[in-house]
Enzyme design. Structure first.
Site, short mmCIF file in Angstrom:
data_model
loop_
_atom_site.label_atom_id
_atom_site.label_comp_id
_atom_site.label_asym_id
_atom_site.label_seq_id
_atom_site.Cartn_x
_atom_site.Cartn_y
_atom_site.Cartn_z
N HIS A 1 0.74 -1.27 -0.15
CA HIS A 1 -0.09 0.01 -0.12
C HIS A 1 0.78 1.25 -0.10
O HIS A 1 1.96 1.06 0.43
CB HIS A 1 -1.05 0.10 1.23
CG HIS A 1 -0.26 0.35 2.56
ND1 HIS A 1 0.50 -0.78 3.11
CD2 HIS A 1 0.11 1.26 3.35
CE1 HIS A 1 1.01 -0.42 4.26
NE2 HIS A 1 0.89 0.85 4.35
N HIS B 1 5.46 6.61 -0.98
CA HIS B 1 6.39 5.34 -1.22
C HIS B 1 5.54 3.90 -0.84
O HIS B 1 4.40 3.92 -0.22
CB HIS B 1 7.57 5.35 -0.49
CG HIS B 1 7.44 5.26 1.03
ND1 HIS B 1 6.99 6.19 1.85
CD2 HIS B 1 7.42 4.08 1.71
CE1 HIS B 1 6.83 5.67 3.20
NE2 HIS B 1 7.04 4.39 3.20
#
EC number: 3.1.4.58
Length: 196
Positions: A47, A131
């Site tokens: 995620h 990220h």
């Protein structure tokens, strides 16, 4: 006074299966090349965190967060993950990121954050560094490395409950909200987005 019960919540972008598989392949190639220690992130839990609400979010704040999330209006976009790197902390986590994140990503982040603050939902003060973590406790830094680009179609965002226990971490989807192609599309100010 007793501590609040554990209720670890965060808003995130959750990749579709094709994106998840492409990211897993990029991670596998990096591990083969670099031979890190530590552990690969579980692919099913990949995620990109947007906002972290805390480890002990009260029920009333969770309900307010869910209601506020339904008011966020932002357009769908494509996020191109095209390089890898690491954070220089104790865990040396490796990540996949974007050299040029689309402005729409920052618009979504800002609108979500502002909506939570207006609804008086506490948000943890963290720098937004978009990220996707692929490895932890690597034991060696990963220099900035180009990867085969992964084009991630972002059409919604989710609220996730992270259950920490003696076993593996479990992620539970608490809510999901679609992005709106008809949402206004302001141009963010230069420098609003913290690039990796």
């Amino acid at each position: 006074m007793p501590a609040e019960p554990a209720n670890r919540l965060f808003f995130a972008l959750w990749p579709d299966e094709a994106t998840r598989e492409a990211c897993a392949e990029a991670a596998r190639q990096l591990r083969l090349r670099m031979q890190p220690r530590g552990a690969a992130s579980v692919v099913a839990r990949y995620h990109l965190t947007l906002l972290f609400l805390g480890d002990h979010v009260p029920e009333v704040a969770e309900a307010a967060a869910r209601q506020a999330a339904s008011r966020v209006r932002a357009r769908p976009f494509t996020l191109r993950l095209d390089h890898a790197g690491c954070f220089r902390n104790r865990e040396v986590p490796w990540w996949l990121g974007s050299r040029e994140p689309p402005p729409a990503l920052n618009v979504l982040y800002e609108r979500l954050r502002e909506t939570m603050l207006r609804a008086r939902v506490p948000v943890q003060p963290m720098r937004f560094s978009p990220h996707l973590t692929i490895h932890r406790d690597a034991g060696l830094p990963l220099p900035p490395t180009l990867i085969t680009p992964v084009d991630w179609p972002v059409s919604d965002f989710v609220l996730i409950r992270s259950r920490l226990g003696r076993g593996p971490v479990v992620y539970e989807e608490v809510g999901r909200w679609p992005l709106d192609p008809a949402a206004p599309e302001p141009t963010p100010e230069p420098g609003q987005l913290d690039l990796l």
